[in-house]
Scaffold this motif. Structure first.
Motif, PDB file in Angstrom:
ATOM      1  N   THR A 151       0.847  -1.190   0.000  1.00 29.47           N
ATOM      2  CA  THR A 151       0.000   0.000   0.000  1.00 29.47           C
ATOM      3  C   THR A 151       0.881   1.237   0.000  1.00 29.47           C
ATOM      4  N   GLY A 152       0.657   2.117  -0.961  1.00 33.69           N
ATOM      5  CA  GLY A 152       1.395   3.375  -1.046  1.00 33.69           C
ATOM      6  C   GLY A 152       0.557   4.524  -0.525  1.00 33.69           C
ATOM      7  N   LEU A 153       1.191   5.406   0.249  1.00 33.91           N
ATOM      8  CA  LEU A 153       0.491   6.535   0.856  1.00 33.91           C
ATOM      9  C   LEU A 153       1.075   7.844   0.339  1.00 33.91           C
ATOM     10  N   ARG A 154       0.237   8.610  -0.326  1.00 33.88           N
ATOM     11  CA  ARG A 154       0.653   9.917  -0.825  1.00 33.88           C
ATOM     12  C   ARG A 154       0.353  10.964   0.251  1.00 33.88           C
ATOM     13  N   PHE A 155       1.407  11.386   0.957  1.00 41.44           N
ATOM     14  CA  PHE A 155       1.257  12.365   2.029  1.00 41.44           C
ATOM     15  C   PHE A 155       1.202  13.776   1.450  1.00 41.44           C
ATOM     16  N   PHE A 156       0.384  14.612   2.084  1.00 38.80           N
ATOM     17  CA  PHE A 156       0.236  16.002   1.657  1.00 38.80           C
ATOM     18  C   PHE A 156       0.752  16.940   2.749  1.00 38.80           C
ATOM     19  N   THR A 197      -2.382   0.374   7.637  1.00 42.53           N
ATOM     20  CA  THR A 197      -1.515  -0.756   7.977  1.00 42.53           C
ATOM     21  C   THR A 197      -2.340  -1.960   8.426  1.00 42.53           C
ATOM     22  N   ASP A 198      -3.416  -1.696   9.128  1.00 39.11           N
ATOM     23  CA  ASP A 198      -4.285  -2.773   9.619  1.00 39.11           C
ATOM     24  C   ASP A 198      -5.236  -3.311   8.550  1.00 39.11           C
ATOM     25  N   THR A 199      -5.224  -2.697   7.362  1.00 37.79           N
ATOM     26  CA  THR A 199      -6.130  -3.086   6.278  1.00 37.79           C
ATOM     27  C   THR A 199      -5.305  -3.616   5.108  1.00 37.79           C
ATOM     28  N   ILE A 200      -5.098  -4.909   5.054  1.00 39.46           N
ATOM     29  CA  ILE A 200      -4.270  -5.503   4.003  1.00 39.46           C
ATOM     30  C   ILE A 200      -5.014  -5.448   2.669  1.00 39.46           C
ATOM     31  N   VAL A 232      -9.740  12.384  -0.700  1.00 43.19           N
ATOM     32  CA  VAL A 232      -9.538  11.311   0.284  1.00 43.19           C
ATOM     33  C   VAL A 232     -10.746  10.372   0.358  1.00 43.19           C
ATOM     34  N   ASP A 233     -11.537  10.325  -0.693  1.00 39.75           N
ATOM     35  CA  ASP A 233     -12.739   9.480  -0.685  1.00 39.75           C
ATOM     36  C   ASP A 233     -12.407   8.010  -0.444  1.00 39.75           C
ATOM     37  N   ASP A 234     -11.332   7.505  -1.056  1.00 38.60           N
ATOM     38  CA  ASP A 234     -10.962   6.098  -0.876  1.00 38.60           C
ATOM     39  C   ASP A 234     -10.570   5.818   0.571  1.00 38.60           C
ATOM     40  N   LEU A 235      -9.838   6.747   1.176  1.00 41.86           N
ATOM     41  CA  LEU A 235      -9.423   6.593   2.570  1.00 41.86           C
ATOM     42  C   LEU A 235     -10.651   6.522   3.479  1.00 41.86           C
ATOM     43  N   ILE A 236     -11.609   7.399   3.236  1.00 42.08           N
ATOM     44  CA  ILE A 236     -12.839   7.418   4.044  1.00 42.08           C
ATOM     45  C   ILE A 236     -13.604   6.106   3.862  1.00 42.08           C
ATOM     46  N   ARG A 237     -13.748   5.677   2.622  1.00 43.39           N
ATOM     47  CA  ARG A 237     -14.530   4.471   2.339  1.00 43.39           C
ATOM     48  C   ARG A 237     -13.886   3.213   2.900  1.00 43.39           C
ATOM     49  N   ASP A 238     -12.571   3.078   2.736  1.00 39.93           N
ATOM     50  CA  ASP A 238     -11.902   1.818   3.076  1.00 39.93           C
ATOM     51  C   ASP A 238     -11.514   1.705   4.548  1.00 39.93           C
ATOM     52  N   VAL A 239     -11.124   2.804   5.174  1.00 32.47           N
ATOM     53  CA  VAL A 239     -10.664   2.715   6.573  1.00 32.47           C
ATOM     54  C   VAL A 239     -11.431   3.632   7.513  1.00 32.47           C
ATOM     55  N   GLY A 240     -12.438   4.352   6.994  1.00 31.71           N
ATOM     56  CA  GLY A 240     -13.305   5.152   7.849  1.00 31.71           C
ATOM     57  C   GLY A 240     -12.637   6.327   8.511  1.00 31.71           C
ATOM     58  N   PHE A 241     -11.698   6.970   7.806  1.00 32.58           N
ATOM     59  CA  PHE A 241     -10.986   8.093   8.419  1.00 32.58           C
ATOM     60  C   PHE A 241     -10.799   9.227   7.432  1.00 32.58           C
ATOM     61  N   LYS A 242     -10.989  10.466   7.927  1.00 30.37           N
ATOM     62  CA  LYS A 242     -10.750  11.675   7.142  1.00 30.37           C
ATOM     63  C   LYS A 242      -9.952  12.654   8.001  1.00 30.37           C
ATOM     64  N   PRO A 243      -8.750  13.049   7.575  1.00 26.10           N
ATOM     65  CA  PRO A 243      -7.996  14.056   8.321  1.00 26.10           C
ATOM     66  C   PRO A 243      -8.820  15.336   8.485  1.00 26.10           C
ATOM     67  N   SER A 244      -8.704  15.962   9.664  1.00 25.02           N
ATOM     68  CA  SER A 244      -9.601  17.105   9.905  1.00 25.02           C
ATOM     69  C   SER A 244      -9.013  18.190  10.808  1.00 25.02           C
ATOM     70  N   THR A 245      -7.761  18.059  11.236  1.00 25.12           N
ATOM     71  CA  THR A 245      -7.198  19.057  12.144  1.00 25.12           C
ATOM     72  C   THR A 245      -7.007  20.388  11.424  1.00 25.12           C
TER      73      THR A 245
END
Length: 350
Positions: free
Chosen positions: A176-181, A233-236, A304-317
């Motif tokens: 899994t590749g993570l594109r950090f912003f 990491t917990d989502t293979i 970040v739609d895929d992140l929300i759908r697959d792992v239930g998280f959206k950055p928000s700070t």
């Protein structure tokens, strides 16, 4: 107990991730070469924070040292690998391109080989929003083509994604590749804008503001980045059985491979970012307004739609919270006094 290798453990993101994994009971093996790209003493101070915790061990190794990396994988038998070690920095890649080839390509190959031969269950690796390069359609989606990088750093990160996919395809290695912003926060990198601006403003020195302040960045607070990494990491990743070669989806594959953006999904103009920092410091910045630098892009904006759908998280700070926490840490770490009214009582020093 899960055994996790975190490369770049003395780095900004690696340090925070290691803390989080240890806090939930994982065994963490940290790896770093402690190079002098920026202040080594800051890296060592991060390590001091980690080495006092149960479940953490550290190896001073360079990813390019294939024999030592192979030996580490053979001896330790990791469940998960999170590869955050890399030569970072867009601008530095214009000055020292060979450092990027060595660390980001040769070093990453050694990580892939280690994972392949030791039965690692999941390799998570840092990519970058820089891969979007010359793209102008926003928000940037993992479904977008990213074949036009504008820096060698970005090109090596795109290459990492291609290399990982190859190993997923050939050896069924889940990657899994993570594109950090634009990551920021306490214990951050001294070469990043927030650190540079804070240091200069406190010293009453001018700051360089590129693209005449009209630059927009999807600034993402470190805690949000770490939360995203842990959940991913917990989502293979699983093979996408609906993937079609005649209409290829760049973000998934028939192999166990996935790409995610981790960004705040809310671009902020650089001048507003500076204004928030000025408010936290209780000081105004003298600004040198300059054109866009070679290798830079005018805007980053994460879908970040895929992140929300697959792992239930959206950055928000929000940046108002994140910058205040950074300033509180900076002033504590460097023993700097600023007007008390500048920081709220809720500012965290961590």
């Amino acid at each position: 107990m899960v055994k996790v290798l975190v490369t770049g453990a003395a780095g900004f993101i690696g340090f925070h991730l290691s803390q989080r994994l240890l806090s939930r009971g994982d065994e963490v093996v940290g790896l770093d070469n402690l190079n002098d790209y920026y202040d080594v003493s800051l890296k060592k101070e991060r390590l001091v924070q980690l080495e006092g915790k149960s479940g953490f061990s550290f190896h001073k190794l360079d990813l390019v040292d294939n024999a030592s990396i192979s030996q580490l994988f053979a001896e330790q038998r990791f469940d998960i690998v999170v590869n955050l070690a890399a030569q970072a920095g867009v601008r530095y890649s214009l000055k020292n391109p060979h450092a990027y080839i060595d660390s980001n390509l040769v070093g990453f190959t050694n990580i892939l080989e280690g994972c392949r031969h030791s039965g690692v269950k999941h390799l998570v690796f840092a990519s970058s929003s820089s891969v979007y390069g010359a793209n102008t359609k926003t928000p940037f989606s993992v479904r977008d083509n990213v074949d036009h990088p504008v820096s060698l750093y970005a090109a090596t990160k795109k290459a990492n994604e291609l290399m990982a996919h190859t190993y997923s395809h050939l050896y069924n290695l889940p990657t899994t590749g993570l594109r950090f912003f634009t990551v920021y926060g306490p214990w951050g990198r001294p070469d990043m804008a927030l650190f540079l601006f804070t240091k200069a403003i406190l010293a009453k020195q001018p700051i360089d503001v590129f693209n005449y302040g009209k630059m927009q960045r999807d600034f993402t607070y470190i805690d949000d980045i770490v939360e995203g990494i842990v959940r991913v990491t917990d989502t293979i990743p699983q093979a996408n059985t609906a993937w079609l070669g005649d209409a290829p989806d760049p973000g998934t594959s028939k192999a166990p491979y996935k790409i995610y953006n981790i960004g705040n999904n809310q671009p902020v103009e650089l001048m507003h970012f500076i204004e928030v920092l000025e408010n936290c410091l209780g000081m105004k910045a003298e600004k040198n307004l300059l054109p866009l630098q070679l290798g830079d892009v005018p805007i980053t904006y994460a879908d970040v739609d895929d992140l929300i759908r697959d792992v239930g998280f959206k950055p928000s700070t929000p940046i108002e919270v994140g910058i205040e926490r950074f300033v509180a840490w900076y002033c504590s770490y460097y023993r700097v006094q600023i007007p008390l009214r500048s920081l709220s009582l809720g500012a965290q020093i961590s």
